[in-house]
Design an enzyme around this catalytic site. Structure first.
Site, PDB file in Angstrom:
ATOM      1  N   GLY A  79      20.642 -14.780  -5.914  1.00 27.10           N
ATOM      2  CA  GLY A  79      19.801 -15.791  -6.746  1.00 27.10           C
ATOM      3  C   GLY A  79      20.233 -15.830  -8.137  1.00 27.10           C
ATOM      4  O   GLY A  79      21.484 -16.119  -8.414  1.00 27.10           O
ATOM      5  N   TYR A 136      -4.847  -0.886  -6.294  1.00 30.21           N
ATOM      6  CA  TYR A 136      -3.853  -1.570  -6.528  1.00 30.21           C
ATOM      7  C   TYR A 136      -3.941  -3.111  -5.951  1.00 30.21           C
ATOM      8  O   TYR A 136      -4.477  -3.330  -4.714  1.00 30.21           O
ATOM      9  CB  TYR A 136      -2.688  -0.869  -5.503  1.00 30.21           C
ATOM     10  CG  TYR A 136      -1.399  -1.463  -5.545  1.00 30.21           C
ATOM     11  CD1 TYR A 136      -0.327  -1.380  -6.353  1.00 30.21           C
ATOM     12  CD2 TYR A 136      -0.920  -2.300  -4.281  1.00 30.21           C
ATOM     13  CE1 TYR A 136       0.864  -2.006  -6.577  1.00 30.21           C
ATOM     14  CE2 TYR A 136       0.263  -2.971  -4.233  1.00 30.21           C
ATOM     15  CZ  TYR A 136       1.041  -2.819  -5.333  1.00 30.21           C
ATOM     16  OH  TYR A 136       2.477  -3.453  -5.317  1.00 30.21           O
TER      17      TYR A 136
END
EC number: 1.1.1.-
Length: 320
Positions: free
Chosen positions: A44, A196
């Site tokens: 990437g 979370y």
């Protein structure tokens, strides 16, 4: 105006915009006198940044968890540019022990350090703790880079002092820093699985990257050190970071196809901030599409930045 620029690719004040590539923004720059560390330089944006810096002559050190992938990246770059100077060192940013080991390996090379690109990251991961007991996105994206940067500062300071060349640190943040928990950084519940949210935890870690940049920028300015640190949002790019993102992200991508960049465009802001001479002395800023932009209110909160700094110092100091 920012959305207009993203869609049209229209250049901003810097002369570059969302359509600019990493090669465009470094055109005619000679980096032969520079040494750069790039974390996560195996795919990437990180790999493209490593390729372009190597093409411009910089000595590039790819710091990556997967040493085979790092060496494959090195070979790919060398096939394109046989005279490129590329080294690879193992680094797992989710592990404090690995970060400290990397520092020893790097210092043993006895080379200067002019540029540090904190690029590596994980995204939208299911809840899990690192080997040090820290939520994985916060551990990898913030704490690992925080410790790495602090342990490399002396080398960067001496390199800047001895060479007269400005040191530059680039933190890969994201527009996702705007989508975080209500309190910005959930200091008391970082490792709480019941609170979370994989997307908010990612946003929290990217906010932490910005706060780290801003706090360190102020500290370096107070010291009068010739080192800058800035944060960048690379844009929306399809990379392997999205492996945990699922159907929702696929739908989002389909609906916003005109906003997405290719990888050479995604690496442009990183390379611009790392190398461009127009940014000499520019520090503590947030860049999108190679132009300074305004981050969230949390990101410019100096009290929050100082609290995160102290929290991070205590955390890494408590670990072997």
């Amino acid at each position: 105006m920012e959305i207009y620029g993203m869609v049209t690719g229209k250049a901003g004040k810097s002369g570059y915009g969302s359509a600019s590539t990493a090669e465009d923004v470094t055109h005619s720059i000679d980096a032969k006198h520079l040494t750069a560390i790039i974390t996560g330089g195996t795919s990437g944006i990180g790999l493209e940044a490593a390729r372009v810096l190597g093409m411009r002559g910089a000595h590039v050190i790819i710091a990556a968890r997967n040493t085979k992938a790092a060496n494959d990246s090195k070979e790919m770059i060398l096939q394109m540019y046989p005279n490129a100077r590329i080294d690879c060192l193992q680094l797992d940013l989710s592990s404090i022990k690995s970060v400290r080991s990397f520092i020893h390996q790097f210092l043993a090379l006895n080379v200067p350090l002019n540029i540090l690109i904190n690029n590596a990251g994980v995204m939208f991961c299911p809840f899990q703790l690192s080997e040090d007991g820290i939520e994985s996105q916060f551990a990898t994206n913030h704490i690992g880079h925080f410790l790495l940067t602090n342990l490399l500062l002396d080398k960067m300071k001496s390199s800047a002092r001895e060479s007269g060349i400005e040191g530059r640190i680039v933190n890969l943040s994201s527009i996702a820093h705007t989508y975080t928990y209500t309190e910005g950084i959930m200091f008391d519940y970082i490792n709480d699985p019941d609170r979370y949210s994989e997307k908010k935890a990612y946003g929290q870690s990217k906010l932490a990257n910005l706060l780290h940049s801003n706090a360190l920028s102020r500290k370096l300015q107070e010291e009068g050190v010739n080192i800058t640190i800035n944060s960048v949002h690379p844009g929306l790019i399809t990379t392997n970071l999205f492996r945990h993102s699922g159907l929702g992200m696929a739908v989002l991508k389909a609906m916003s196809f005109f906003l997405w960049k290719n990888i050479p465009q995604g690496a442009a802001t990183t390379c611009y901030v790392a190398l461009h001479p127009d940014l000499k002395g520019v520090t503590g800023k947030y860049f999108t599409d190679c132009n300074v932009t305004t981050p969230s209110n949390f990101a410019i909160d100096t009290t929050l930045a100082d609290k995160l700094w102290d929290f991070s110092i205590k955390l890494v100091d408590s670990l072997p």
